[in-house]
Design an enzyme around this catalytic site. Sequence first.
Site, mmCIF file in Angstrom:
data_model
loop_
_atom_site.group_PDB
_atom_site.id
_atom_site.type_symbol
_atom_site.label_atom_id
_atom_site.label_comp_id
_atom_site.label_asym_id
_atom_site.label_seq_id
_atom_site.Cartn_x
_atom_site.Cartn_y
_atom_site.Cartn_z
ATOM 1 N N GLY A 126 -36.390 -92.817 18.412
ATOM 2 C CA GLY A 126 -35.100 -92.363 17.913
ATOM 3 C C GLY A 126 -33.982 -93.362 18.121
ATOM 4 O O GLY A 126 -34.145 -94.434 18.722
ATOM 5 N N PHE A 167 -38.140 -83.728 37.537
ATOM 6 C CA PHE A 167 -36.718 -83.987 37.417
ATOM 7 C C PHE A 167 -36.056 -83.919 38.788
ATOM 8 O O PHE A 167 -36.488 -83.159 39.658
ATOM 9 C CB PHE A 167 -36.049 -82.960 36.492
ATOM 10 N N HIS A 219 -29.444 -93.561 18.762
ATOM 11 C CA HIS A 219 -28.202 -92.889 19.117
ATOM 12 C C HIS A 219 -27.049 -93.582 18.406
ATOM 13 O O HIS A 219 -26.795 -94.777 18.635
ATOM 14 C CB HIS A 219 -27.971 -92.940 20.633
ATOM 15 N N ASP A 277 -41.260 -67.657 60.471
ATOM 16 C CA ASP A 277 -41.174 -66.221 60.723
ATOM 17 C C ASP A 277 -39.978 -65.665 59.959
ATOM 18 O O ASP A 277 -38.827 -66.081 60.181
ATOM 19 C CB ASP A 277 -41.024 -65.946 62.217
ATOM 20 N N LYS A 288 -7.455 -82.952 53.951
ATOM 21 C CA LYS A 288 -6.639 -82.038 54.739
ATOM 22 C C LYS A 288 -7.005 -80.625 54.317
ATOM 23 O O LYS A 288 -6.694 -80.211 53.199
ATOM 24 C CB LYS A 288 -5.147 -82.296 54.519
ATOM 25 N N GLU A 333 -5.245 -79.420 49.372
ATOM 26 C CA GLU A 333 -3.958 -79.456 50.058
ATOM 27 C C GLU A 333 -3.438 -80.871 50.242
ATOM 28 O O GLU A 333 -2.233 -81.107 50.146
ATOM 29 C CB GLU A 333 -4.072 -78.761 51.417
ATOM 30 N N ASP A 340 -7.047 -76.491 54.327
ATOM 31 C CA ASP A 340 -6.129 -75.378 54.496
ATOM 32 C C ASP A 340 -6.828 -74.314 55.315
ATOM 33 O O ASP A 340 -7.442 -73.392 54.778
ATOM 34 C CB ASP A 340 -5.704 -74.833 53.125
#
Length: 891
Positions: A757, A652, A759, A45, A244, A389, A246
């Site tokens: 390919g 993905f 690299h 809703d 910690k 902090e 803040d």
Amino acid sequence: MLEEYHRKRSPQHTPEPFSGSARVGSSGGGMFVVQKHHARRLHYDFRLEMEGVLRSWAVPRGPSLNPADKRLAVMVEDHPLDYANFEGVIPAGNYGAGPVIVWDRGAYRVTDPPNDAVGGVRAGKLDFELHGFKLQGGYTLVRTRGGGARASGDKPQWLLIKKRDAFASAEDDVLERRPRSVLSGLTVEEMRTPAALSDAITAELERLRAPALKAPFAPKSFPFGLARLEREPVSGTQWLYELKYDGVRALALRDGRSVRLVGRSGADFSASYPEVVLALSALPCERFVVDGEIVTPGADGRPNFQLLQRRIQARDRDEIARLALLAPVLYYAFDLIVFGRFDLRGLALEDRKALLRRMIQDEGPLRYLDHHLGDGRAFYDAVCAAGLEGVVAKLRTAAYPSGRTGAWLKIKCPTVGRFVIGGWTEPGGARAHFGALLLGQYEAPGVLRFVGRVGTGFDEDALRALSAKMRAFAVDASPFRRPRAGEPVPPRGAHYCTPAMVCEVRFSEWTDDGALRHPSFIALAEDANPTQCVYQGPRAAGSDGARAKPSRQTQTALSDIESRPSNPIRNLPNDSRRERTKASPRGGGVPAETRRVKVTHPDKVFWPTEGYTKGELISYYEAIAPWMLPYLKDRPVVLTRYPDGIAGKSFFQKDAPDYAPGWIRRARIYSEDSRREISFFILDSAEALAYVANLGAIPIHIWSSRVPTLDSPDWLLFDIDPKGSTTAQAVRVALATGAVLRAVGMRPYVKTSGQAGLHVMVGLRPGYSYAQARMFSELVARLVLERLPGAATLEREVGARAGKVYIDYLQLGEGKTIAAPFSARPYPGAPVSAPLRWNELKMNLNPARFNIKTMPARMKRQGTDPFLGVLNDPQELEPALAKVESVLHPG
């Protein structure tokens, strides 16, 4: 407008509300709520506040984040404003019988027609923005035409459509990923038996033999546990580590319908934070005391005390209600000290936190403050790098402390910056020489901005030496530009000097007006150039407006700390029959048997031609993990999942799903494209690799930089892409790229992409930006182009390459990814991205030879990884750049 609502319901037979509350909205927007309702059918809703009621639509399939989804929304009767907070079970025999939860809530703003929600609904089209815990960004409600209304009992039919904006996603099924209430934390089915959670916690407390609470149920009976200040972080398996925050410390006390938020001074904050009180009231637990911190997140996701002060100072009831919707605070709960009839203060901290984790589901204003087990120094360093902090270290077995003891230790992080000294003030009291230094930073050449003064951190020698130097440079006129409205102003009677000296100052944060908070002098920076002290505060050049934006390094360091650390308690099931696994000091704090992955459907065929199965993919990743993990360390990954193998559909996945086990590390990273935080997996174990493979992830793509230094790539990348050409041509171009790199004094490495390919990559020393790396890569690519004009190209479009091999240097960028070394690929033959020796790069190279069946044996046979130099052979650009430029521009 509520006549139809009242006609269908009886206050004697249903717990649904029958009244309205004070309005907080306007003609241009107000409150919105999405309730998940399992009546005859499960539906959602969708309700918008207007004209003093909640205008309502039933959305059978629920709202979507995908702009391609046009979700049917059937307009139903108006509901009272108080219905926005309703959760419960509508009894059988009543209209809409079944459980209801508040799935999301927040504020909406009309964008078209401007400032006229009612007019838009009457006209049949309303554009608006949502600001909720789950739904964000633009949406459209549009009324359909034709006879469709008769199919739903003459109720007007609309479509609810997500706009294409930074919050849109075609892959993220937010309904499945986040099914719980933002108030109670329950799913709609758990709402049928809400007492089950309380009963399970009670049973666990009985097992732990927790004592009965004897003190009166009042705030003064529960003095706050306090942390002792330490200068250096502690380490050891006996400690756990929390952020910690803040914020404002507050105990949350609930006794039946009564809920109170009480501060350390005894002040009652309940009226100031109604969104927290509402969520505490909705928890399916009748009696508890929780310790926590009230925090306001800034635009960057970090706690922002300046924004919280607005809530602290608000007194008007309507203003508080408006802020509670537009900018809700978060209550980070970190300890449970009373539950039901039990006093938990004597139990071990880990037991208390495990029970608290069951109560808090992190969906709305209530958040569980998770903790880190392991290396305390590394955790502290990452927290400080994030600009937070500090850290609180707590003994894992300790009782809740009474006062300030050594069981809790707080270690604050310093922030250090360099500032130009532009003057001084007269000393006061017993101090001699000067009172405070006036500090500035340059907004532009010659434009020095005043950022405050520092009057602490000096010893007598520093006071004397600084005074003499400043007086030697004394001038009459202020070196600072004229302050604008709202900026800090140098004090009257100040003395000024030529801005020739730089000092280092430790401070806690920038204030919103551009001043330093809690500054303390460290030392003069004798060798510093004053003009390089560039303004870093709010509204600095390059920021997005209202606030200074943290660097990517800061954002990701924070995100990594706030990610779910290695912690076996993180995802405790609500089934009290299962025992919590004790953490061990090794393996990220989680023993290997806890990290073992239960493989599902191992016989499912993922590569149909070869018959390779999902189980064989998982076995491959487990076998190759020792070779692959060095490349994955601290690196965000993007998965492509193939749940039915390479012949089925794929999608993905950037966001780690909430149901993933807590021992898998995440890094929450702000995405400029999506304008939201994404929770990336970081895969740091063989078990983590096996887990994502079990999800159906075949390729694993990695960033070119690591947490927490995502601004700085670890390598140069030349993606040799032969689409429209041949592997042989790719080999030729890769060899030429390697030759050029060697000619300018660099040591390149090569691997297959897993397709046709290659690299070619070079390891970089830390500190270079992506822009610097790309600039150098482009120069090298152009030298390769000069050598092979008939074989290489820099044309990105395949159709424009004319059969040449594309040298892609643009793939090196923030958020861009490459196939990880040893990553499997979703192509016939199950090839992998294989590290190569340069003498293996021959014209007859067949990348398919390197696959999930052959690669583990190949690496075992070789014994060494020929590609590892991209990690452990960092190189500098400057010497090579000089040689590149001499080639490009001889003479």
